[in-house]
Write an enzyme that holds these catalytic residues in place. Structure first.
Site, PDB file in Angstrom:
ATOM      1  N   SER A 118       0.849  -1.190   0.000  1.00 53.48           N
ATOM      2  CA  SER A 118       0.000   0.000   0.000  1.00 53.48           C
ATOM      3  C   SER A 118       0.883   1.236   0.000  1.00 53.48           C
ATOM      4  CB  SER A 118      -0.892   0.029   1.255  1.00 53.48           C
ATOM      5  OG  SER A 118      -1.579   1.255   1.365  1.00 53.48           O
ATOM      6  N   TYR A 131      -1.606   0.520  10.681  1.00 56.73           N
ATOM      7  CA  TYR A 131      -1.734   0.030   9.310  1.00 56.73           C
ATOM      8  C   TYR A 131      -0.514   0.429   8.485  1.00 56.73           C
ATOM      9  CZ  TYR A 131      -3.623  -0.683   4.619  1.00 56.73           C
ATOM     10  OH  TYR A 131      -3.814  -1.099   3.321  1.00 56.73           O
TER      11      TYR A 131
END
Length: 234
Positions: A118, A131
Site C-alpha cells: 500500500s 496500518y
C-alpha cells in the site's frame, strides 16, 4: 483471480470465507479453484500449502490478503487492532511466502513472489500508524527478499495501491460504520477499483521471467498523495 484466469493462468485462491471463494471460483470456471485457509494460523496455512502442492508446480504467489483496523491516534490505539493487522498483513505474508519459496524457485524459468502492499507503507498519516507500519513492513519484506534472492530463479514484485474503493476495506476499518466508510471516497472522482490492481499484477507477472518489476505505485488521478486528494464539491 478473474484477471489472471482470463490471461491463461490456473489460479488457486486462499481465503477464510468459503462462500466468497466458491462464488469467485465459479465465475472463472475450470481455471480457478480454492482452498479455505486462515493465513494467521500455522496449521491452516500448512494444510493449504500441502493441498496446493499436490496439484503440481507453483509458478507465482500473489500475497493480497490484508486490511486496516481502526484509525485511532497512537496514544489511544488498540493493541489488539495492531496485533491483528500485523498477524495478517505481515506474518501471514511471511508465513505463506516461506512455505512456497522453494517450490517457486523450482518452476520452469523461475517463479515470482508478488506482494500487494500500500502507499500507506510509503506515506504515514495521522490515525494510521498501525496500518502504515504493517504495510511498510510488507514493502521492506519484499525489498529484502529481492536482495537476498539475487542469483536465484525468483522475481519479487511489490505493488503499492493508493485509494481503492472496495465493498469491504473501509467498512472493516471503521467497525462496520458504513457512513464513515463512505466519507473516505466522498467527492473523489474515479477512485481505483480492485480490477485496476489486478490488471497491474497480471501485467507484472506476464513480463518475461528475465524482467523483475521491483515496484509499482498505483494511484487514482485525483490522488497526488494521502494528504493531497482532490474532491469535487457540490
Amino acid at each position: 483471480m478473474r484477471e489472471l484466469a482470463a490471461a491463461g493462468w490456473t489460479v488457486v485462491a486462499l481465503a477464510r470465507r468459503e462462500d466468497r471463494l466458491r462464488e469467485l471460483t465459479e465465475s472463472v470456471g475450470a481455471a480457478g479453484s480454492y482452498v479455505v485457509c486462515d493465513l494467521t494460523d500455522e496449521a491452516s496455512t500448512q494444510r493449504a500449502v500441502e493441498e496446493i502442492l499436490r496439484g503440481g508446480a507453483v509458478k507465482a504467489l500473489v500475497n493480497c490478503a490484508g486490511g486496516a483496523i481502526g484509525k485511532d491516534p497512537v496514544a489511544e490505539a488498540s493493541l489488539d487492532d495492531w496485533r491483528a493487522m500485523y498477524e495478517l498483513n505481515v506474518l501471514g505474508t511471511l508465513r505463506i511466502t516461506q512455505k512456497l519459496l522453494s517450490t517457486l524457485k523450482q518452476a520452469p524459468d523461475g517463479g515470482t513472489v508478488l506482494i500487494v502492499s500500500s502507499t500507506a507503507g510509503i506515506e504515514p498519516y495521522e490515525g494510521g500508524a498501525g496500518y502504515c507500519a504493517s504495510k511498510s513492513a510488507e514493502r521492506i519484506m519484499a525489498r529484502v527478499l529481492r536482495l537476498e534472492q539475487i542469483g536465484e530463479p525468483l522475481r519479487v514484485i511489490d505493488i503499492a495501491p493508493g485509494l481503492v474503493k472496495t465493498e469491504e476495506f473501509s467498512v472493516k476499518r471503521f467497525g462496520g460504520d458504513s457512513s464513515r466508510a463512505a466519507a473516505v471516497y466522498e467527492g473523489v472522482p474515479d477512485p481505483l477499483r480492485a480490477e485496476d490492481i489486478a490488471q497491474a499484477a497480471r501485467w507484472a507477472l506476464d513480463q518475461p521471467d528475465r524482467i523483475d518489476v521491483d515496484s509499482i505505485v498505483v494511484r487514482p488521478r485525483a490522488e497526488g498523495s494521502y494528504t493531497k486528494l482532490y474532491r469535487e464539491t457540490r
